[in-house]
Design a protein around this motif. Structure first.
Motif, PDB file in Angstrom:
ATOM      1  N   GLU A   1     105.169 106.908  78.710  1.00  0.00           N
ATOM      2  CA  GLU A   1     104.153 107.094  79.748  1.00  0.00           C
ATOM      3  C   GLU A   1     102.884 106.293  79.495  1.00  0.00           C
ATOM      4  O   GLU A   1     102.057 106.133  80.393  1.00  0.00           O
ATOM      5  CB  GLU A   1     103.806 108.575  79.876  1.00  0.00           C
ATOM      6  N   VAL A   2     102.689 105.826  78.266  1.00  0.00           N
ATOM      7  CA  VAL A   2     101.493 105.048  77.925  1.00  0.00           C
ATOM      8  C   VAL A   2     101.932 103.755  77.229  1.00  0.00           C
ATOM      9  O   VAL A   2     102.704 103.789  76.277  1.00  0.00           O
ATOM     10  CB  VAL A   2     100.518 105.857  77.026  1.00  0.00           C
ATOM     11  N   GLN A   3     101.466 102.631  77.734  1.00  0.00           N
ATOM     12  CA  GLN A   3     101.873 101.341  77.194  1.00  0.00           C
ATOM     13  C   GLN A   3     100.668 100.418  77.088  1.00  0.00           C
ATOM     14  O   GLN A   3      99.588 100.714  77.604  1.00  0.00           O
ATOM     15  CB  GLN A   3     102.940 100.707  78.082  1.00  0.00           C
ATOM     16  N   MET A   4     100.890  99.264  76.431  1.00  0.00           N
ATOM     17  CA  MET A   4      99.801  98.311  76.223  1.00  0.00           C
ATOM     18  C   MET A   4     100.247  96.904  76.618  1.00  0.00           C
ATOM     19  O   MET A   4     101.389  96.514  76.374  1.00  0.00           O
ATOM     20  CB  MET A   4      99.361  98.322  74.758  1.00  0.00           C
ATOM     21  N   ILE A   5      99.341  96.170  77.254  1.00  0.00           N
ATOM     22  CA  ILE A   5      99.540  94.745  77.512  1.00  0.00           C
ATOM     23  C   ILE A   5      98.649  93.995  76.540  1.00  0.00           C
ATOM     24  O   ILE A   5      97.433  94.200  76.510  1.00  0.00           O
ATOM     25  CB  ILE A   5      99.179  94.381  78.961  1.00  0.00           C
ATOM     26  N   PHE A   6      99.244  93.125  75.733  1.00  0.00           N
ATOM     27  CA  PHE A   6      98.511  92.480  74.648  1.00  0.00           C
ATOM     28  C   PHE A   6      97.821  91.198  75.118  1.00  0.00           C
ATOM     29  O   PHE A   6      98.155  90.612  76.147  1.00  0.00           O
ATOM     30  CB  PHE A   6      99.461  92.173  73.496  1.00  0.00           C
ATOM     31  N   GLN A   7      96.866  90.767  74.309  1.00  0.00           N
ATOM     32  CA  GLN A   7      96.050  89.612  74.641  1.00  0.00           C
ATOM     33  C   GLN A   7      96.811  88.294  74.522  1.00  0.00           C
ATOM     34  O   GLN A   7      96.739  87.444  75.397  1.00  0.00           O
ATOM     35  CB  GLN A   7      94.812  89.572  73.731  1.00  0.00           C
ATOM     36  N   ASP A   8      97.539  88.107  73.424  1.00  0.00           N
ATOM     37  CA  ASP A   8      98.146  86.814  73.112  1.00  0.00           C
ATOM     38  C   ASP A   8      99.584  86.761  73.620  1.00  0.00           C
ATOM     39  O   ASP A   8     100.471  87.407  73.050  1.00  0.00           O
ATOM     40  CB  ASP A   8      98.112  86.582  71.604  1.00  0.00           C
ATOM     41  N   PRO A   9      99.860  85.987  74.662  1.00  0.00           N
ATOM     42  CA  PRO A   9     101.220  85.932  75.194  1.00  0.00           C
ATOM     43  C   PRO A   9     102.181  85.164  74.301  1.00  0.00           C
ATOM     44  O   PRO A   9     103.394  85.185  74.531  1.00  0.00           O
ATOM     45  CB  PRO A   9     101.033  85.206  76.536  1.00  0.00           C
ATOM     46  N   TYR A  10     101.661  84.492  73.269  1.00  0.00           N
ATOM     47  CA  TYR A  10     102.520  83.710  72.391  1.00  0.00           C
ATOM     48  C   TYR A  10     103.046  84.541  71.218  1.00  0.00           C
ATOM     49  O   TYR A  10     104.224  84.489  70.885  1.00  0.00           O
ATOM     50  CB  TYR A  10     101.772  82.471  71.895  1.00  0.00           C
ATOM     51  N   SER A  11     102.180  85.317  70.592  1.00  0.00           N
ATOM     52  CA  SER A  11     102.605  86.080  69.418  1.00  0.00           C
ATOM     53  C   SER A  11     103.215  87.433  69.772  1.00  0.00           C
ATOM     54  O   SER A  11     103.809  88.088  68.914  1.00  0.00           O
ATOM     55  CB  SER A  11     101.414  86.300  68.479  1.00  0.00           C
ATOM     56  N   SER A  12     103.081  87.874  71.028  1.00  0.00           N
ATOM     57  CA  SER A  12     103.558  89.211  71.391  1.00  0.00           C
ATOM     58  C   SER A  12     105.042  89.251  71.749  1.00  0.00           C
ATOM     59  O   SER A  12     105.603  90.328  71.938  1.00  0.00           O
ATOM     60  CB  SER A  12     102.739  89.759  72.566  1.00  0.00           C
ATOM     61  N   LEU A  13     105.690  88.084  71.856  1.00  0.00           N
ATOM     62  CA  LEU A  13     107.112  88.027  72.192  1.00  0.00           C
ATOM     63  C   LEU A  13     107.890  87.443  71.020  1.00  0.00           C
ATOM     64  O   LEU A  13     107.538  86.386  70.499  1.00  0.00           O
ATOM     65  CB  LEU A  13     107.347  87.171  73.441  1.00  0.00           C
ATOM     66  N   SER A  14     108.946  88.105  70.613  1.00  0.00           N
ATOM     67  CA  SER A  14     109.763  87.616  69.499  1.00  0.00           C
ATOM     68  C   SER A  14     110.483  86.333  69.897  1.00  0.00           C
ATOM     69  O   SER A  14     111.206  86.308  70.902  1.00  0.00           O
ATOM     70  CB  SER A  14     110.793  88.669  69.092  1.00  0.00           C
TER      71      SER A  14
END
Length: 347
Positions: A102-115
């Motif tokens: 029910e609670v999630q986060m969108i991170f700042q860096d689109p490069y390091s946040s994806l494996s």
């Protein structure tokens, strides 16, 4: 926005204090009050913004609200799908698990946040697998649906992150955060790493998905232009505390705290005010050794002896904007004297 409804999230007196150690035996040498008694509410289908200079504590608030770090005090009351109000702060990881969807986060860096070692399909399916879903057809259909919701194609699911631009990667990150159908999203500087033209596209997607999925956002940014575009209400932070809260249009029409006023004058294209580089003169105080009284007094053109000795409370005011009465909050000793008596200087 109906502010008479039950808030989805109520943050009360949130604290995040860090101990400093020094000396030969690493004794405790003091405390850094990164977040010091922050309170605010986020209502259903609302975007509440937190804005302030770098180091003011806004990112720490976002992480503490989601329990990515353990707050040292305060409450985070969440109105869960079950209708039960729960305080997230004292809960253990096991106790929090049922509410993580029910609670999630969108991170700042689109490069390091994806494996880089996972396909987009695997990246999107991972939160669902962690939630206990195993049916392959269901997982694929959900991934396909969410990638299309962020204006990408289902054919993109078989690719790896390196094949995408920064803006496309952020769309994928948004899809991953929303695939469990959360109700509350913390977006921490979600567009700050992107070009201005791409920022507008991402903000438009976030606004559309908010209405489509009935989401509530805590939107954290240092950029007043971004805050003005996407937020319904705004909390302005300075040195670990909120100094002003207001509906966005009212805040930009007439700020009721000297720090907010200074931010407006220091940044171009905000209400067409003349840019004044001297308006935020002086340095941000050291959080490990904050000044007595109002933390902003060493940079405030209105400061008096009272400001240097007494900490102002965040007080509620009734203001008139666009012909209606609205509630606002400001932590300034002299709101009535400075702003209500000199309205023509601010507008």
């Amino acid at each position: 926005m109906d502010y008479n409804t039950t808030p989805l999230v109520e943050v009360e007196g949130l604290q995040m204090h860090f101990s400093m150690k020094g000396g030969a035996f690493s004794r405790r040498a003091g405390v850094i009050k990164a977040v010091d008694g922050v309170s605010f509410k986020v209502f259903p289908n609302e975007t509440f913004g937190l804005v302030g200079e770098s180091g003011c504590g806004k990112t720490t608030v976002g992480r503490a609200v989601l329990k990515a770090i353990e707050p040292t005090g305060g409450k985070v009351i969440f109105d869960s799908k079950s209708g039960k109000k729960i305080n997230l702060v004292p809960m253990t990881s096991d106790e929090l698990r049922p509410y993580r969807q029910e609670v999630q986060m969108i991170f700042q860096d689109p490069y390091s946040s994806l494996s880089p070692r996972m396909t987009i399909q695997e990246i999107l399916e991972e939160p669902l697998r962690l939630a206990g879903h195993t049916d392959k057809e269901y997982l694929f259909e959900q991934a396909k649906h969410m990638i299309e919701q962020v204006d990408l194609r289902s054919s993109h699911l078989m690719r790896y992150p390196h094949a995408f631009s920064g803006g496309q990667r952020q769309r994928i990150g948004i899809a991953r955060s929303l695939i469990t159908h959360p109700r509350f999203i913390v977006a921490d500087e979600a567009v700050s790493a992107l070009d201005v033209s791409v920022q507008a596209q991402i903000l438009e997607i976030l606004a559309e998905l908010k209405d489509k999925m009935n989401l509530s956002y805590l939107f954290i940014s240092h950029d007043l232009s971004v805050i003005k575009y996407i937020c319904d209400r705004v909390g302005v932070m300075y040195l670990g505390r909120i100094v002003e809260v207001a509906e966005t249009d009212a805040l930009f029409h007439r700020p009721l705290h000297p720090y907010t006023e200074a931010l407006m004058y220091a940044i171009p294209d905000i209400n067409e005010r003349q840019i004044r580089s001297d308006i935020l003169a002086g340095e941000i105080p050291d959080a490990a050794n904050p000044p007595p009284g109002c933390a902003f007094h060493n940079r405030c053109k209105y400061a008096t002896d009272k400001c240097r000795t007494e900490v102002p409370a965040l007080r509620e005011f009734t203001d008139t904007f666009n012909g209606k009465e609205i509630l606002r909050e400001s932590a300034c000793h002299f709101v009535e004297d400075i702003y209500y008596k000199h309205d023509e200087e601010i507008v």
